[in-house]
Design a protein around this motif. Structure first.
Motif, PDB file in Angstrom:
ATOM      1  N   SER A   1       1.958   6.678  -6.926  1.00 37.66           N
ATOM      2  CA  SER A   1       0.945   7.629  -7.393  1.00 37.66           C
ATOM      3  C   SER A   1       1.382   9.068  -7.171  1.00 37.66           C
ATOM      4  O   SER A   1       1.126   9.939  -7.998  1.00 37.66           O
ATOM      5  N   VAL A   2       2.067   9.336  -6.058  1.00 36.59           N
ATOM      6  CA  VAL A   2       2.561  10.693  -5.803  1.00 36.59           C
ATOM      7  C   VAL A   2       3.623  11.057  -6.832  1.00 36.59           C
ATOM      8  O   VAL A   2       3.649  12.175  -7.350  1.00 36.59           O
TER       9      VAL A   2
ATOM     10  N   SER B   1       0.830  -1.214   0.000  1.00 36.68           N
ATOM     11  CA  SER B   1       0.000   0.000   0.000  1.00 36.68           C
ATOM     12  C   SER B   1       0.864   1.263   0.000  1.00 36.68           C
ATOM     13  O   SER B   1       0.544   2.253  -0.655  1.00 36.68           O
ATOM     14  N   VAL B   2       1.982   1.233   0.734  1.00 35.35           N
ATOM     15  CA  VAL B   2       2.880   2.388   0.776  1.00 35.35           C
ATOM     16  C   VAL B   2       3.574   2.556  -0.568  1.00 35.35           C
ATOM     17  O   VAL B   2       3.709   3.664  -1.084  1.00 35.35           O
TER      18      VAL B   2
ATOM     19  N   ASP C   1      -3.659  16.319  -3.056  1.00 34.03           N
ATOM     20  CA  ASP C   1      -4.771  16.012  -2.156  1.00 34.03           C
ATOM     21  C   ASP C   1      -5.277  17.226  -1.389  1.00 34.03           C
ATOM     22  O   ASP C   1      -6.392  17.225  -0.888  1.00 34.03           O
TER      23      ASP C   1
ATOM     24  N   GLU D   1       2.464   1.667  -3.486  1.00 30.80           N
ATOM     25  CA  GLU D   1       1.487   2.184  -4.449  1.00 30.80           C
ATOM     26  C   GLU D   1       1.235   3.674  -4.227  1.00 30.80           C
ATOM     27  O   GLU D   1       1.118   4.440  -5.182  1.00 30.80           O
ATOM     28  N   ARG D   2       1.184   4.108  -2.980  1.00 33.05           N
ATOM     29  CA  ARG D   2       0.965   5.527  -2.673  1.00 33.05           C
ATOM     30  C   ARG D   2       2.141   6.374  -3.172  1.00 33.05           C
ATOM     31  O   ARG D   2       1.949   7.430  -3.759  1.00 33.05           O
TER      32      ARG D   2
END
Length: 97
Positions: A78-79, A71-72, A91, A74-75
């Protein structure tokens, strides 16, 4: 008044002489740096260091990516993708321009 004028003239003269001497020294340093950078031994060493750092960075990336949750990862991905686009809002509603 005479002493002030003499002091100001001396100050101006010192500034001009110091500036010229500083510029000459800057040019000498710039020439020396250029000669050192063009030295084949220095260039080979710099390239070797760059290659070693790339290898180390790849190993470090692999070691960290194994331990970081998906999850980290992927985050972060995306950033990174968002930051490459110009004028895209994040965001918080602010633009990345």
């Amino acid at each position: 008044m005479r002493y002030r004028l003499t002091f100001i003239a001396g100050l101006a003269l010192g500034y001009v002489i110091g500036t010229r001497a500083g510029r000459e020294r800057y040019e000498q340093l710039k020439k020396s740096a250029r000669q050192i950078a063009q030295n084949p031994a220095v260039r080979n060493t710099a390239e070797s260091a760059a290659q070693s750092s790339r290898e180390f960075a790849g190993k470090a990336y692999h070691a960290v990516s194994v331990k970081v949750p998906a999850s980290v990862v992927e985050r972060v991905r995306s950033v990174r993708e968002r930051s490459q686009g110009q004028g895209v809002e994040d965001d918080w509603g602010t633009s990345n321009t």
